[in-house]
Design a protein around this motif. Structure first.
Motif, PDB file in Angstrom:
ATOM      1  N   SER A 125      34.548  36.053  31.588  1.00  0.00           N
ATOM      2  CA  SER A 125      35.079  37.411  31.509  1.00  0.00           C
ATOM      3  C   SER A 125      36.225  37.638  32.497  1.00  0.00           C
ATOM      4  N   LEU A 126      36.756  36.561  33.065  1.00  0.00           N
ATOM      5  CA  LEU A 126      37.894  36.703  33.972  1.00  0.00           C
ATOM      6  C   LEU A 126      39.138  37.099  33.179  1.00  0.00           C
ATOM      7  N   GLU A 127      39.992  37.877  33.817  1.00  0.00           N
ATOM      8  CA  GLU A 127      41.220  38.319  33.162  1.00  0.00           C
ATOM      9  C   GLU A 127      42.468  37.688  33.763  1.00  0.00           C
ATOM     10  N   VAL A 128      42.310  37.033  34.930  1.00  0.00           N
ATOM     11  CA  VAL A 128      43.443  36.361  35.573  1.00  0.00           C
ATOM     12  C   VAL A 128      42.988  34.989  36.043  1.00  0.00           C
ATOM     13  N   PRO A 129      43.910  34.030  36.210  1.00  0.00           N
ATOM     14  CA  PRO A 129      43.535  32.727  36.773  1.00  0.00           C
ATOM     15  C   PRO A 129      43.050  32.886  38.211  1.00  0.00           C
ATOM     16  N   VAL A 130      41.978  32.170  38.558  1.00  0.00           N
ATOM     17  CA  VAL A 130      41.360  32.269  39.880  1.00  0.00           C
ATOM     18  C   VAL A 130      40.976  30.873  40.342  1.00  0.00           C
ATOM     19  N   VAL A 131      41.118  30.613  41.645  1.00  0.00           N
ATOM     20  CA  VAL A 131      40.627  29.376  42.245  1.00  0.00           C
ATOM     21  C   VAL A 131      39.499  29.739  43.196  1.00  0.00           C
ATOM     22  N   MET A 132      38.391  28.986  43.161  1.00  0.00           N
ATOM     23  CA  MET A 132      37.216  29.240  43.993  1.00  0.00           C
ATOM     24  C   MET A 132      36.680  27.912  44.506  1.00  0.00           C
ATOM     25  N   GLY A 133      35.958  27.998  45.633  1.00  0.00           N
ATOM     26  CA  GLY A 133      35.301  26.824  46.188  1.00  0.00           C
ATOM     27  C   GLY A 133      36.011  26.274  47.406  1.00  0.00           C
ATOM     28  N   LEU A 134      35.324  26.299  48.567  1.00  0.00           N
ATOM     29  CA  LEU A 134      35.932  25.760  49.779  1.00  0.00           C
ATOM     30  C   LEU A 134      35.939  24.241  49.788  1.00  0.00           C
ATOM     31  N   TRP A 135      34.781  23.633  49.491  1.00  0.00           N
ATOM     32  CA  TRP A 135      34.669  22.182  49.557  1.00  0.00           C
ATOM     33  C   TRP A 135      35.147  21.512  48.274  1.00  0.00           C
ATOM     34  N   LYS A 136      34.839  22.109  47.156  1.00  0.00           N
ATOM     35  CA  LYS A 136      35.272  21.556  45.873  1.00  0.00           C
ATOM     36  C   LYS A 136      35.961  22.668  45.093  1.00  0.00           C
ATOM     37  N   PRO A 137      37.235  22.894  45.378  1.00  0.00           N
ATOM     38  CA  PRO A 137      37.947  23.992  44.698  1.00  0.00           C
ATOM     39  C   PRO A 137      38.027  23.755  43.190  1.00  0.00           C
ATOM     40  N   ILE A 139      39.606  25.634  39.469  1.00  0.00           N
ATOM     41  CA  ILE A 139      40.509  26.613  38.874  1.00  0.00           C
ATOM     42  C   ILE A 139      39.866  27.154  37.604  1.00  0.00           C
ATOM     43  N   TYR A 140      39.807  28.468  37.490  1.00  0.00           N
ATOM     44  CA  TYR A 140      39.241  29.126  36.314  1.00  0.00           C
ATOM     45  C   TYR A 140      40.360  29.908  35.627  1.00  0.00           C
ATOM     46  N   LEU A 141      40.503  29.660  34.336  1.00  0.00           N
ATOM     47  CA  LEU A 141      41.478  30.414  33.534  1.00  0.00           C
ATOM     48  C   LEU A 141      40.738  31.443  32.698  1.00  0.00           C
ATOM     49  N   PRO A 142      41.372  32.574  32.422  1.00  0.00           N
ATOM     50  CA  PRO A 142      40.720  33.589  31.577  1.00  0.00           C
ATOM     51  C   PRO A 142      40.597  33.104  30.125  1.00  0.00           C
ATOM     52  N   THR A 143      39.734  33.753  29.390  1.00  0.00           N
ATOM     53  CA  THR A 143      39.546  33.380  27.977  1.00  0.00           C
ATOM     54  C   THR A 143      40.836  33.537  27.183  1.00  0.00           C
ATOM     55  N   ALA A 144      41.644  34.520  27.574  1.00  0.00           N
ATOM     56  CA  ALA A 144      42.906  34.760  26.861  1.00  0.00           C
ATOM     57  C   ALA A 144      43.898  33.621  27.035  1.00  0.00           C
ATOM     58  N   GLU A 219      58.525  36.718  34.571  1.00  0.00           N
ATOM     59  CA  GLU A 219      58.050  37.233  33.281  1.00  0.00           C
ATOM     60  C   GLU A 219      56.578  36.888  33.066  1.00  0.00           C
ATOM     61  N   HIS A 220      56.209  35.656  33.373  1.00  0.00           N
ATOM     62  CA  HIS A 220      54.797  35.258  33.209  1.00  0.00           C
ATOM     63  C   HIS A 220      53.880  36.059  34.135  1.00  0.00           C
ATOM     64  N   LEU A 221      54.336  36.323  35.350  1.00  0.00           N
ATOM     65  CA  LEU A 221      53.524  37.130  36.266  1.00  0.00           C
ATOM     66  C   LEU A 221      53.286  38.530  35.709  1.00  0.00           C
ATOM     67  N   VAL A 222      54.335  39.136  35.169  1.00  0.00           N
ATOM     68  CA  VAL A 222      54.206  40.477  34.605  1.00  0.00           C
ATOM     69  C   VAL A 222      53.245  40.464  33.437  1.00  0.00           C
ATOM     70  N   GLU A 223      53.345  39.471  32.561  1.00  0.00           N
ATOM     71  CA  GLU A 223      52.452  39.393  31.402  1.00  0.00           C
ATOM     72  C   GLU A 223      50.994  39.243  31.825  1.00  0.00           C
ATOM     73  N   ILE A 224      50.747  38.398  32.805  1.00  0.00           N
ATOM     74  CA  ILE A 224      49.356  38.194  33.257  1.00  0.00           C
ATOM     75  C   ILE A 224      48.827  39.452  33.927  1.00  0.00           C
ATOM     76  N   ALA A 225      49.666  40.121  34.726  1.00  0.00           N
ATOM     77  CA  ALA A 225      49.231  41.334  35.404  1.00  0.00           C
ATOM     78  C   ALA A 225      48.928  42.450  34.410  1.00  0.00           C
ATOM     79  N   ARG A 226      49.684  42.539  33.314  1.00  0.00           N
ATOM     80  CA  ARG A 226      49.439  43.570  32.309  1.00  0.00           C
ATOM     81  C   ARG A 226      48.104  43.384  31.612  1.00  0.00           C
ATOM     82  N   SER A 227      47.607  42.153  31.582  1.00  0.00           N
ATOM     83  CA  SER A 227      46.343  41.892  30.887  1.00  0.00           C
ATOM     84  C   SER A 227      45.136  42.371  31.676  1.00  0.00           C
ATOM     85  N   VAL A 228      45.351  42.733  32.944  1.00  0.00           N
ATOM     86  CA  VAL A 228      44.243  43.195  33.777  1.00  0.00           C
ATOM     87  C   VAL A 228      44.053  44.688  33.545  1.00  0.00           C
TER      88      VAL A 228
END
Length: 505
Positions: A125-137, A139-144, A219-228
């Motif tokens: 259910s994420l709407e923006v790309p996110v990176v998580m994990g200190l020891w083993k990072p 990358i999670y992409l949104p379904t869109a 342009e890509h930043l604006v598009e991703i931000a609009r999806s939130v």
């Protein structure tokens, strides 16, 4: 002590964060990576301040070696005035509890945000790309992202990879812990915001360095931000999100500014930032908000086993100047604001031999550290036995008296009858001092007249409340002594009177 520690950390953290803010203002045209390094170094200094050794600054502290000479304690007139202590204020303990509770709540909120972010990632259910994990990072992409173009996905992955390469999750953790520890300080919250913004801009610069045109990336930043959606613009403290609508305008303006540098950090630049941080740490860590910035003497009284000795008597003398205090329950004592000079110090406690040191050097604008050790002492008697060796010749007879000499009585001096107190008026503990929890020891030099009355009183110590001095003086002036005789004749004598004002719980 608690209040001084909090005030000291407040001043130290203000110096560190203000210095970082000034440095970033001067580097406003430099790369975001450099400004991010400055803020990261600032948070590292904040975490080091409570634990780094304190070298002292503006008024350093020098230690005095403990001498080996010991003497048995002498006698003096000493009385103790006891009063009932007022209800103790536990606000220092309450202050610590409130501070630690606030820090725990903030860290708990960050941990809960991380758990919620992981749940969103698992539920896709994420709407923006996110990176998580200190020891083993990861990358999670949104379904869109399945509907994105190849270039848009590549740009998003490149941005999150920059976070991993730069160890931004670790710097974010340092900022979270630093903000939690210094949460009452508004500059800490502002510094955390600046660090996260510079972090995102530094990753933007990293993507551009890989050959992506700034306009296309914007342009890509604006598009991703609009999806939130407006309801889902949560604070993603458990990870680093690519596009936050709150900072998007500033990031795009920076991307398209031709006067801004978009270069990354070099090893030389990192080394320079570290050296500057260490150069700032030394003087800041030594700063103290306490009276010891002026001349003073402090220390801890211990016995031979290393255990502290509470309520020991510590006295200083320099000419006619005398100062007295007693150690607290932790064996600590402190004389603030002493004039420079070579003081005589005495430390005594019932059951221990008196420690006496002459020539204790108190230097101007410094703090002197003196940690005396007391040893068990007892009174002893000695008897001198004079004998004669039989192998030696007998001593010669005394010479004969000269002609015409008539023996007469010889007056022998030094036959002093010690003064004794006949009438003692007990001092009254000042009510306002009891209400304020003020204790202290008053040392008076008294001159006893030929008739046994106190003809003059002079306070010898100054580091004591004037109200206690007045109460002690008014009482001792009414004392009556037995007449002191020297070879049978009444004489004036000088003695010392010590009045201890002590509050009992």
């Amino acid at each position: 002590m608690i209040l001084e520690t909090y005030l000291t950390l407040a001043v130290q953290s203000t110096i560190v964060l203000s210095s970082a803010s000034l440095a970033c203002a001067l580097l406003r045209r430099a790369s975001a990576s450099l400004r991010h390094a400055v803020w990261a170094a600032a948070f590292c200094l904040l975490l080091l301040l409570p634990v780094v050794p304190q070298p002292g600054w503006l008024g350093y502290t020098h230690a005095v070696e403990i001498p080996a000479s010991l003497q048995l304690a002498g006698s003096r007139t000493s009385i103790t005035v006891r009063g009932e202590a007022p209800a103790q204020a536990y606000w220092p303990v309450l202050l610590v509890m409130v501070h630690l509770s606030g820090a725990a709540l903030l860290l708990g909120r960050s941990l809960w945000a991380r758990v919620r972010l992981e749940d969103q990632a698992e539920a896709q259910s994420l709407e923006v790309p996110v990176v998580m994990g200190l020891w083993k990072p990861r990358i999670y992409l949104p379904t869109a992202a399945t509907t994105w173009t190849e270039e848009k996905r590549r740009v998003a992955l490149a941005h999150e990879e920059e976070h991993i390469r730069r160890l931004d999750l670790w710097w974010q953790m340092a900022a979270l812990v630093g903000t939690a520890l210094y949460w009452p300080h508004p500059l800490a919250w502002w510094a955390k915001k600046q660090l996260l913004e510079e972090c995102e801009q530094a990753c933007d610069d990293g993507v551009i360095a890989k050959g992506v045109a700034p306009s296309r990336y914007a342009e890509h930043l604006v598009e991703i931000a609009r999806s939130v959606s407006g309801a889902r613009q949560q604070r993603l403290e458990g990870g680093l999100a690519m596009a936050r609508p709150q900072t998007l305008q500033q990031r795009i303006r920076t991307l398209l500014d031709p006067l801004r540098s978009h270069q990354g950090l070099t090893k030389r630049t990192v080394g320079l930032v570290v050296l500057c941080a260490l150069a700032l740490l030394a003087p800041v860590a030594g700063y103290r908000v306490m009276a010891q910035s002026t001349t003073g003497l402090s220390g801890v009284v211990k016995d031979a086993s290393g255990s502290v000795i509470p309520w020991a008597r510590v006295s200083l003398s320099l000419g006619e100047r005398r100062e007295i205090t007693r150690t607290n329950s932790a064996g600590e004592f402190y004389f603030p604001g002493l004039p420079a000079g070579n003081w005589k110090v005495q430390v005594q406690k019932d059951g221990f031999a008196l420690m006496e040191m002459t020539g204790l050097a108190v230097l101007p604008n410094t703090g002197t550290r003196f940690d005396p050790v007391l040893y068990a002492g007892s009174l002893s008697e000695s008897v001198k036995v004079v004998g004669r060796d039989g192998s030696l010749p007998p001593p010669p007879p005394p010479p004969p008296a000269p002609a015409g000499f008539t023996p007469s009585p010889i007056r022998v001096g030094g036959n002093v009858q010690a003064a004794k107190i006949i009438t003692r008026v007990p001092p009254l503990y000042p009510a306002d001092c009891k209400a304020e929890g003020i204790q202290g020891t008053v040392l008076l030099k008294a001159v006893v007249g030929k008739d046994g009355s106190v003809v003059s009183l002079t306070p010898l110590n100054k580091l004591v409340d004037e109200r206690l001095v007045k109460a002690a003086t008014e009482s001792v002036q009414q004392w009556k002594y037995q007449t002191t005789l020297l070879n049978g004749q009444p004489v004036e004598v000088m003695t010392e009177v010590e009045v201890n004002f002590t509050l009992m719980p």
